[in-house]
Design a protein around this motif. Structure first.
Motif, short mmCIF file in Angstrom:
data_model
loop_
_atom_site.label_atom_id
_atom_site.label_comp_id
_atom_site.label_asym_id
_atom_site.label_seq_id
_atom_site.Cartn_x
_atom_site.Cartn_y
_atom_site.Cartn_z
N GLU A 165 -5.72 -10.77 20.30
CA GLU A 165 -4.73 -10.49 19.26
C GLU A 165 -4.14 -11.78 18.68
O GLU A 165 -3.84 -11.86 17.49
CB GLU A 165 -3.61 -9.61 19.82
CG GLU A 165 -4.01 -8.17 20.07
CD GLU A 165 -4.87 -7.98 21.31
OE1 GLU A 165 -5.49 -6.91 21.45
OE2 GLU A 165 -4.92 -8.91 22.15
N ARG B 32 -2.66 -3.29 11.78
CA ARG B 32 -4.12 -3.31 11.58
C ARG B 32 -4.49 -2.72 10.23
O ARG B 32 -5.22 -3.34 9.45
CB ARG B 32 -4.82 -2.55 12.70
CG ARG B 32 -6.34 -2.46 12.52
CD ARG B 32 -6.96 -1.61 13.61
NE ARG B 32 -6.72 -2.21 14.92
CZ ARG B 32 -6.81 -1.53 16.06
NH1 ARG B 32 -7.12 -0.25 16.04
NH2 ARG B 32 -6.60 -2.15 17.21
N LYS B 33 -4.03 -1.52 9.94
CA LYS B 33 -4.40 -0.86 8.69
C LYS B 33 -3.87 -1.62 7.48
O LYS B 33 -4.59 -1.81 6.48
CB LYS B 33 -3.89 0.58 8.67
CG LYS B 33 -4.60 1.51 9.63
CD LYS B 33 -4.06 2.93 9.51
CE LYS B 33 -4.80 3.88 10.46
NZ LYS B 33 -4.26 5.26 10.38
N THR C 122 -5.72 -5.17 7.18
CA THR C 122 -7.13 -5.03 6.83
C THR C 122 -7.27 -4.62 5.35
O THR C 122 -8.06 -5.21 4.60
CB THR C 122 -7.81 -3.97 7.72
OG1 THR C 122 -7.68 -4.37 9.09
CG2 THR C 122 -9.28 -3.84 7.37
N SER D 167 -10.03 -7.55 12.33
CA SER D 167 -9.40 -6.24 12.23
C SER D 167 -9.29 -5.50 13.57
O SER D 167 -8.24 -4.94 13.90
CB SER D 167 -10.15 -5.38 11.21
OG SER D 167 -9.57 -4.10 11.12
N ARG D 168 -10.34 -5.52 14.37
CA ARG D 168 -10.34 -4.73 15.60
C ARG D 168 -9.31 -5.22 16.61
O ARG D 168 -8.93 -4.50 17.53
CB ARG D 168 -11.73 -4.73 16.24
CG ARG D 168 -12.24 -6.10 16.65
CD ARG D 168 -13.72 -6.02 17.03
NE ARG D 168 -13.88 -5.23 18.25
CZ ARG D 168 -14.06 -5.76 19.46
NH1 ARG D 168 -14.08 -7.09 19.60
NH2 ARG D 168 -14.23 -5.00 20.51
N HIS D 169 -8.83 -6.45 16.44
CA HIS D 169 -7.83 -6.99 17.36
C HIS D 169 -6.44 -7.10 16.72
O HIS D 169 -5.54 -7.70 17.32
CB HIS D 169 -8.27 -8.36 17.88
CG HIS D 169 -9.49 -8.30 18.74
ND1 HIS D 169 -9.54 -7.58 19.92
CD2 HIS D 169 -10.72 -8.85 18.58
CE1 HIS D 169 -10.74 -7.69 20.46
NE2 HIS D 169 -11.48 -8.46 19.66
N PRO E 14 -2.33 -1.92 16.27
CA PRO E 14 -2.32 -0.60 15.61
C PRO E 14 -0.91 -0.08 15.38
O PRO E 14 -0.74 1.05 14.94
CB PRO E 14 -3.09 0.28 16.60
CG PRO E 14 -2.82 -0.34 17.93
CD PRO E 14 -2.73 -1.83 17.69
#
Length: 387
Positions: A15, A79-80, A83, A187-189, A192
């Protein structure tokens, strides 16, 4: 704590790297836009004054979005938001590289500024959460990646256009592709979640956060003034050759980048209060050198000292936002960021007005006074957050 780490595990090293990557994207995108400004002016066939008003749309877009960005992070997660914003940021660069209508340029620049402001706010929210979870200093190094992105974006554009003779459009396509790839890789890290806004939507500063916002406003005002007026100072006041107009800002920027890369280690060794207040006093001394030094070497030393002294003020105070209890972090960060951007917008105009009424020497003297005032406010903030 105002932010809640409730989903899966606490942020760790992945992260941290993802946060740095988004800081890089933010700086890289801003630097990739700068070479497109003269191309936009030529395509639209507008004069400098109209271009200046057009570019103001970027700042207006940022200011409109920043107070709401924290709420977006809370409701959608960092994240959303990051991204989506990173991809839109890249797409807007491509559109701005090809737009030929004034009517289209205005909304595109507003959205471009809004996206830039959103990235700035939400990545700082993530940075505060990640740093608190790590339990050690990370913020200065993360902010340094924005500067690294800026140097990379500006340098690569020059290489692609100057060395490889690529068209600006093709160079911008490559830059946009880099931004999208880095954003998707990070993005995956990204988190959320985005903290807790306490049920509020709009970020208005209050209490001690207001004083932190004033510090950010001064810091960004000084940085914006150096960026826009140091070249004018060298060429019209100190009578340097026009080819050297950008050298003062280059020295200032290099000093800031170096000190931010070393900032986390420096703060751990010296303590954040010494770094901020001592750095502010060093910047004041730098302004005095710029104003009074007769030798060019001392003049450049002054700009270097200003960069060193100012480098870690904003990162340190963003870290402090995670320690105050007056506002949730997801509201405090956009509130402070908004005041900081006000400083960027006000700086060039204020310096220009004062220089017109008096001289640039007086205007730079005002900047020295503001930095001294910044140190006094910083001492007050420390006594109310860390006591």
């Amino acid at each position: 704590m105002y932010f809640v780490i409730s989903e899966k595990r606490q942020p760790g090293v992945p992260e941290q790297h993802a946060t740095r990557a988004i800081f890089f994207v933010g700086g890289f995108g801003a630097a990739s836009w700068a070479p497109l400004v003269p191309l936009l002016k030529a395509r639209l066939g507008i004069a400098e004054d109209v271009l200046g008003m057009l570019l103001l749309c970027i700042g207006i877009g940022s200011l409109l979005t920043m107070p709401l960005s924290g709420a977006a992070a809370v409701r959608l997660g960092c994240r959303k938001v990051l991204t989506a914003a990173g991809i839109v940021y890249a797409a807007l660069l491509l559109l701005l590289c090809t737009v030929s209508s004034f009517g289209m340029a205005v909304p595109l620049l507003l959205i471009f500024g809004a996206t830039m402001g959103c990235i700035d706010v939400v990545v700082n929210i993530q940075a505060v959460i990640v740093e608190n979870a790590a339990g050690r200093r990370l913020m200065s190094g993360m902010h340094a990646l924005w500067s690294v992105g800026g140097f990379a974006g500006a340098g690569l554009f020059g290489i692609w256009v100057g060395t490889f003779s690529l068209t600006p459009l093709l160079s911008t396509i490559i830059a946009a592709a880099i931004m999208v790839l880095v954003t998707l890789a990070a993005s995956r890290h990204l988190l959320p979640y985005g903290g807790d806004a306490g049920g509020k939507l709009l970020a208005l500063p209050k209490g001690i956060v207001t004083f932190v916002g004033i510090i950010a406003c001064i810091a960004f005002l000084v940085e914006g003034a150096i960026m826009d007026w140091s070249g004018v100072f060298l060429t019209t006041v100190r009578h340097f050759d026009m080819s050297l107009a950008g050298t003062a800002f280059t020295v200032f920027s290099a000093a800031m980048l170096t000190m931010r890369l070393l900032g986390d280690w420096t703060v751990q060794k010296l303590g954040q209060e010494r770094v901020v207040i001592g750095g502010s006093l060093l910047a004041v001394a730098g302004f005095l050198l710029v104003i009074f030094a007769a030798e060019p070497a001392l003049l450049y030393l002054g700009f270097f000292a200003i960069g060193i002294g100012c480098a870690n003020v904003v990162p340190v105070f963003f870290s402090l936002l995670g320690k105050q209890r007056v506002m949730p972090v997801s509201l405090a960060v956009p509130a402070v960021s908004t005041l900081g951007y006000l400083g960027i917008l006000m700086g060039p105009a204020v310096i220009g007005f004062i220089a017109h009424q008096t001289s640039l020497y007086t205007a730079f003297g005002l900047l020295a006074f503001l930095v001294l005032l910044q140190s006094i406010i910083a001492a007050y903030v420390y006594r109310h957050i860390l006591d």
